[in-house]
Write a protein that holds these residues in place. Structure first.
Motif, PDB file in Angstrom:
ATOM      1  N   LYS A 193       0.840  -1.187   0.000  1.00  0.00           N
ATOM      2  CA  LYS A 193       0.000   0.000   0.000  1.00  0.00           C
ATOM      3  C   LYS A 193       0.880   1.244   0.000  1.00  0.00           C
ATOM      4  O   LYS A 193       1.993   1.247   0.514  1.00  0.00           O
ATOM      5  CB  LYS A 193      -0.925  -0.001   1.218  1.00  0.00           C
ATOM      6  N   SER A 194       0.361   2.280  -0.590  1.00  0.00           N
ATOM      7  CA  SER A 194       1.094   3.549  -0.661  1.00  0.00           C
ATOM      8  C   SER A 194       0.463   4.542   0.301  1.00  0.00           C
ATOM      9  O   SER A 194      -0.763   4.637   0.398  1.00  0.00           O
ATOM     10  CB  SER A 194       1.054   4.100  -2.088  1.00  0.00           C
ATOM     11  N   VAL A 195       1.298   5.278   1.009  1.00  0.00           N
ATOM     12  CA  VAL A 195       0.829   6.263   1.971  1.00  0.00           C
ATOM     13  C   VAL A 195       1.458   7.614   1.645  1.00  0.00           C
ATOM     14  O   VAL A 195       2.684   7.733   1.558  1.00  0.00           O
ATOM     15  CB  VAL A 195       1.184   5.858   3.419  1.00  0.00           C
ATOM     16  N   ILE A 196       0.620   8.609   1.440  1.00  0.00           N
ATOM     17  CA  ILE A 196       1.099   9.960   1.154  1.00  0.00           C
ATOM     18  C   ILE A 196       0.327  10.943   2.030  1.00  0.00           C
ATOM     19  O   ILE A 196      -0.695  10.596   2.616  1.00  0.00           O
ATOM     20  CB  ILE A 196       0.932  10.338  -0.338  1.00  0.00           C
ATOM     21  N   GLU A 197       0.800  12.172   2.097  1.00  0.00           N
ATOM     22  CA  GLU A 197       0.109  13.224   2.847  1.00  0.00           C
ATOM     23  C   GLU A 197      -0.046  14.458   1.959  1.00  0.00           C
ATOM     24  O   GLU A 197       0.898  14.841   1.262  1.00  0.00           O
ATOM     25  CB  GLU A 197       0.881  13.603   4.107  1.00  0.00           C
ATOM     26  N   LEU A 245      11.722   3.773  -3.611  1.00  0.00           N
ATOM     27  CA  LEU A 245      11.163   2.425  -3.515  1.00  0.00           C
ATOM     28  C   LEU A 245       9.715   2.461  -3.023  1.00  0.00           C
ATOM     29  O   LEU A 245       8.915   1.589  -3.364  1.00  0.00           O
ATOM     30  CB  LEU A 245      12.010   1.551  -2.578  1.00  0.00           C
ATOM     31  N   GLU A 246       9.375   3.470  -2.248  1.00  0.00           N
ATOM     32  CA  GLU A 246       8.001   3.612  -1.778  1.00  0.00           C
ATOM     33  C   GLU A 246       7.079   4.094  -2.893  1.00  0.00           C
ATOM     34  O   GLU A 246       5.928   3.667  -2.995  1.00  0.00           O
ATOM     35  CB  GLU A 246       7.934   4.598  -0.609  1.00  0.00           C
ATOM     36  N   VAL A 247       7.597   4.983  -3.741  1.00  0.00           N
ATOM     37  CA  VAL A 247       6.739   5.605  -4.752  1.00  0.00           C
ATOM     38  C   VAL A 247       6.659   4.789  -6.048  1.00  0.00           C
ATOM     39  O   VAL A 247       5.685   4.914  -6.799  1.00  0.00           O
ATOM     40  CB  VAL A 247       7.219   7.045  -5.055  1.00  0.00           C
ATOM     41  N   ILE A 248       7.636   3.931  -6.315  1.00  0.00           N
ATOM     42  CA  ILE A 248       7.664   3.220  -7.595  1.00  0.00           C
ATOM     43  C   ILE A 248       6.453   2.308  -7.769  1.00  0.00           C
ATOM     44  O   ILE A 248       5.894   2.186  -8.865  1.00  0.00           O
ATOM     45  CB  ILE A 248       8.987   2.415  -7.769  1.00  0.00           C
ATOM     46  N   GLY A 249       6.012   1.658  -6.683  1.00  0.00           N
ATOM     47  CA  GLY A 249       4.848   0.780  -6.778  1.00  0.00           C
ATOM     48  C   GLY A 249       3.593   1.537  -7.172  1.00  0.00           C
ATOM     49  O   GLY A 249       2.799   1.082  -8.002  1.00  0.00           O
TER      50      GLY A 249
END
Length: 297
Positions: A91-95, A190-194
């Motif tokens: 899962k991706s988490v952004i703010e 690595l977090e954003v590539i998915g």
């Protein structure tokens, strides 16, 4: 036509050692795939299958936090992005803050005025912006807003929508890369590539810069095996796009990595020589030089 030549192990259910061959039809026109190695071909078909599957994303906003600086105060909304229909461990988490949503809405109205005609946006209030009631209302409103935008294909695939979900993190990552903070840059990339892969499923070239930035980080952190792994992913997306600005710098880096790892570098060297024979000599940046130029404001 692809022909699967099986060995005896395949028939017995063991891990196959078989070969995939391209059998040409004398009446058919040459295919660019005929120049691909078995490994490249396998990666190509994996990408094709992934692109054929419809990816659906789910947006949740479970929490918020208030940020206070000397001259400003604002609410950050935590957005969790999940892929539906299967277990999604990545899962991706952004703010994002209200002004980020507001800018997205304004940009989308410029390009998709008809599609956005019935899309409502939470209005600003003169007072009470930091009350629990207003924050909770906006949490629900922004969740519905993102889901509605994603349901519209033209908007879902637009650069403005994708930038809203990925650009701040990418800008931070490339800033770290330019500052030599490779560990931090790699962590963010690595977090954003998915998320990038899911959002740009129909445009595999769009994530090549990010993949190459990951290669640069791994290489500078002396992780050649990981650098080579991500380099292969990037090359698989460029095999029929040899004029792409990243193709030759990536190929040169992959040759160096393959030699260092004791892998086959001669086939990569042959591709480089073929390209040089067809093209006029031009100024080619190194992979790292290209990477540090991304997202320069």
């Amino acid at each position: 036509m692809v022909k699967h030549i099986c060995c005896s192990d395949c028939a017995q259910g063991y891990k196959p050692r078989c070969t995939i061959l391209l059998v040409s039809n004398s009446n058919a026109s040459p295919s660019p795939n005929s120049l691909m190695t078995t490994k490249e071909l396998q990666e190509y078909w994996r990408n094709e299958k992934r692109q054929c599957r419809q990816v659906k994303l789910l947006f949740e906003i479970p929490s918020t936090r208030i940020v206070e600086h000397h001259l400003s105060k604002y609410v950050l909304y935590k957005i969790i992005i999940l892929q539906t229909g299967s277990f999604d461990s990545n899962k991706s988490v952004i703010e994002r803050r209200y002004s980020d949503f507001e800018k997205l809405h304004r940009n989308l109205l410029e390009e998709f005025s008809e599609e956005m005609e019935d899309v409502t946006f939470p209005k600003k209030t003169l007072t009470g912006n930091f009350t629990e009631e207003i924050i909770n209302e906006r949490k629900l409103a922004f969740k519905d807003y993102l889901r509605l935008l994603y349901s519209m294909k033209y908007i879902q695939r637009s650069k403005k929508f994708i930038d809203f979900l990925t650009r701040p993190e990418l800008q931070e990552a490339y800033g770290c890369l330019r500052g030599g903070q490779y560990t931090k840059a790699l962590e963010i990339l690595l977090e954003v590539i998915g998320l990038q892969e899911r959002l740009t499923r129909g445009n595999p070239l769009s994530i090549v810069p990010t993949l190459c930035a990951i290669v640069v980080c791994h290489k500078d952190l002396e992780n050649p095996a990981s650098a080579f792994e991500y380099g292969e992913k990037a090359l698989s997306r460029l095999h029929v796009h040899t004029s792409h600005r990243y193709y030759i710098p990536l190929l040169e880096t992959m040759i160096t990595l393959a030699y260092e790892l004791g892998k086959d570098f001669l086939s990569l060297q042959e591709k480089l020589e073929e390209w040089k024979a067809k093209k006029d000599p031009i100024r080619v940046f190194t992979l790292k030089e290209l990477a540090v130029r991304e997202y320069v404001q």
